[in-house]
Design a protein around this motif. Structure first.
Motif, PDB file in Angstrom:
ATOM      1  N   THR A 118       0.854  -1.184   0.000  1.00 23.63           N
ATOM      2  CA  THR A 118       0.000   0.000   0.000  1.00 23.63           C
ATOM      3  C   THR A 118       0.891   1.235   0.000  1.00 23.63           C
ATOM      4  O   THR A 118       1.577   1.522   0.988  1.00 23.63           O
ATOM      5  N   ARG A 120       1.596   5.045   0.327  1.00 22.30           N
ATOM      6  CA  ARG A 120       0.907   6.094   1.080  1.00 22.30           C
ATOM      7  C   ARG A 120       1.928   7.065   1.675  1.00 22.30           C
ATOM      8  O   ARG A 120       3.121   6.914   1.483  1.00 22.30           O
ATOM      9  N   GLU A 164      -1.114  -1.055  -4.307  1.00 17.34           N
ATOM     10  CA  GLU A 164      -2.341  -0.351  -3.918  1.00 17.34           C
ATOM     11  C   GLU A 164      -2.036   1.132  -3.727  1.00 17.34           C
ATOM     12  O   GLU A 164      -1.034   1.490  -3.104  1.00 17.34           O
ATOM     13  N   TYR A 166      -2.858   4.256  -1.942  1.00 19.95           N
ATOM     14  CA  TYR A 166      -3.406   4.846  -0.719  1.00 19.95           C
ATOM     15  C   TYR A 166      -4.401   3.899  -0.046  1.00 19.95           C
ATOM     16  O   TYR A 166      -4.959   2.994  -0.665  1.00 19.95           O
ATOM     17  N   ASN A 167      -4.584   4.132   1.234  1.00 21.14           N
ATOM     18  CA  ASN A 167      -5.520   3.370   2.053  1.00 21.14           C
ATOM     19  C   ASN A 167      -6.738   4.237   2.347  1.00 21.14           C
ATOM     20  O   ASN A 167      -6.602   5.375   2.798  1.00 21.14           O
ATOM     21  N   PRO A 169      -8.894   5.947   0.410  1.00 21.86           N
ATOM     22  CA  PRO A 169      -8.809   7.273  -0.209  1.00 21.86           C
ATOM     23  C   PRO A 169     -10.120   8.036  -0.173  1.00 21.86           C
ATOM     24  O   PRO A 169     -10.128   9.252  -0.403  1.00 21.86           O
ATOM     25  N   GLY A 181      -5.167   7.842   3.579  1.00 25.35           N
ATOM     26  CA  GLY A 181      -5.688   8.470   2.371  1.00 25.35           C
ATOM     27  C   GLY A 181      -6.718   9.513   2.745  1.00 25.35           C
ATOM     28  O   GLY A 181      -7.454   9.343   3.727  1.00 25.35           O
ATOM     29  N   GLY A 213      -7.256   1.891  -4.139  1.00 24.92           N
ATOM     30  CA  GLY A 213      -7.110   2.020  -2.689  1.00 24.92           C
ATOM     31  C   GLY A 213      -8.318   1.471  -1.956  1.00 24.92           C
ATOM     32  O   GLY A 213      -9.468   1.743  -2.332  1.00 24.92           O
TER      33      GLY A 213
END
Length: 471
Positions: A118, A120, A164, A166-167, A169, A181, A213
């Motif tokens: 991920t 970010r 991936e 962003y988490n 988003p 995100g 995301g």
């Protein structure tokens, strides 16, 4: 019992699971080598992704948890890659500091896990917030960083294929940047970023997969833009990804139950939104969990036992929903999170949810999902074990009777203890020797499957042996 003792006790089983993970990873790499790159619009062209995943934190001490994760049967690790850590200063040409992630990803790959990264945490020189639009420099700086990361980690010894962006988003509050995100107010800009990232990632590794995301999609005060997915998919660049991705927590089931039971409903909703945009892509669930501690006022049962029950329910429903992967949040309790989501406690000892994870994968990993075999409020999901079917079943309301046409059944509880019921025995609830075996099913999920004739014990001894149970 701590995980160290468990590993010592089960060395042979662990070795077999390590071999299985290595074969799964090899299959991923072989499929990736022959899979067409695709255009990221409609076709399902994703290399095989291991189904059973666990969230790890991106700290080097998490390497100590690889052994218990493997012993649990996990095959996939989801972990962060923080741009701000790798490129802390703005230089020309860029200066990247990979040491931490070389060590972390290298250990994960060496242990036989597939890895999902991920990306970010924007550096302060690139963006006003660590979680949202790149507004201080051209977005191409993030694209260049991501392309460099893919080039570095796509090959040996890491073999990372899933990236991936962003988490969560769809979060629209920059003050909640720890979510990873906060593009919720900028869906068109997130779509444009996908449009830039996709060809750059494919240029670095044609078999790499761009993952949307993980979306929260919840109606939670002003935290999330619940129309974010619709808005991204209808904006230029918004269809440039390979895998759709969302998160689910049981506390919000009321929103999704109209579309289907629990996470099955949320999957159906996400699939429907994609269909409206003309897309048919694989869907994964990269964050699902159940806290061991929670607020009493919301009416949920928060305990280690409740978490272990829900773990088995969630994994069975994930198969039924047609998901390609499910990632449990998380491997170990975070000392800073009072809700305690981990499979392990902070001292490394195993919770009941750890044993439930181990039981589920030991009994069902690799078996094709067959069908929903539920009967009213008694939920049951069938898997193909070759010479018989295995059912994961439970009843959340009251204990009910389930019957199978069989000379007997094996019953495996979530702790992995196996017992048996023979047709016509005192434990057979219908009380008759009629080729049908009946047994109780309550809130505790069980894995049940017919006993075959070759497994019948000697007549004089079968009742004591069956009642004692055996692993």
């Amino acid at each position: 019992m701590g995980w160290r003792e468990r590993v010592q006790r089960d060395r042979v089983g662990r070795s077999m699971r390590m071999a299985r993970r290595a074969l799964v990873l090899l299959a991923v790499l072989m499929l990736a080598a022959i899979w067409p790159a695709g255009g990221g619009t409609t076709a399902d062209q994703t290399p095989a992704l291991p189904f059973y995943g666990i969230q790890f934190r991106d700290i080097l001490s998490q390497r100590d948890l690889l052994a218990p994760a493997g012993d649990a049967g996990a095959e996939l690790i989801r972990v962060n890659l923080r741009w701000a850590e790798v490129e802390p200063t703005n230089t020309n040409p860029p200066t990247y500091v990979w040491d931490k992630y070389d060590a972390l990803f290298g250990a994960m790959a060496q242990a036989g896990f597939a890895i999902m990264v991920t990306v970010r945490d924007n550096p302060s020189w690139a963006a006003t917030t660590p979680c949202g639009p790149i507004d201080k420099v051209p977005a191409g700086r993030l694209v260049s960083f991501l392309q460099a990361a893919v080039a570095r980690y796509s090959g040996a010894p890491y073999h990372i294929k899933y990236w991936e962006l962003y988490n969560e988003p769809d979060n629209q509050r920059p003050d909640m940047h720890q979510q990873g995100g906060c593009w919720g107010q900028y869906p068109a800009q997130y779509a444009a970023l996908l449009g830039q990232v996709y060809p750059a990632v494919k240029a670095a590794d044609p078999q790499a997969q761009v993952v949307f995301g993980g979306l929260a999609l919840e109606l939670l005060e002003d935290y999330f833009n619940h129309m974010f997915l619709n808005q991204v998919l209808t904006s230029p660049g918004g269809k440039q990804f390979d895998v759709m991705n969302f998160h689910y927590y049981r506390a919000f089931h009321w929103r999704w139950d109209p579309f289907g039971k629990d996470l099955i409903g949320k999957t159906a909703y996400v699939r429907g939104v994609m269909a409206q945009a003309g897309l048919q892509k694989p869907i994964i669930l990269t964050e699902v969990g159940y806290p061991s501690v929670g607020p009493a006022e919301d009416g949920q049962d928060y305990s280690e036992e409740a978490s272990s029950r829900y773990l088995m329910q969630a994994h069975a429903r994930a198969h039924a929903a047609g998901l390609r992967a499910i990632v449990w949040f998380e491997m170990m309790d975070d000392p800073d999170d009072p809700r305690k989501y981990g499979l392990l406690r902070a001292d490394g000892s195993a919770k009941p949810s750890y044993t439930a994870y181990q039981t589920f994968t030991r009994e069902l990993a690799g078996l094709p999902y067959l069908r929903d075999a539920s009967q009213g409020t008694l939920e049951a999901y069938a898997f193909d074990a070759g010479d018989r079917e295995k059912l994961v079943c439970w009843s959340e309301t009251v204990t009910q009777t389930m019957s199978l046409p069989a000379i007997g059944v094996w019953i495996v509880d979530k702790a992995g203890r196996r017992s048996g019921v023979l047709d016509g025995s005192p434990e057979d609830l219908d009380g008759r020797r009629d080729g049908v075996t009946s047994f109780p099913v309550g809130p505790e999920p069980r894995i049940v499957y017919p006993l075959v004739r070759s497994e019948l014990p000697r007549p004089a001894a079968y009742l004591p042996r069956m009642s004692r149970g055996a692993r």
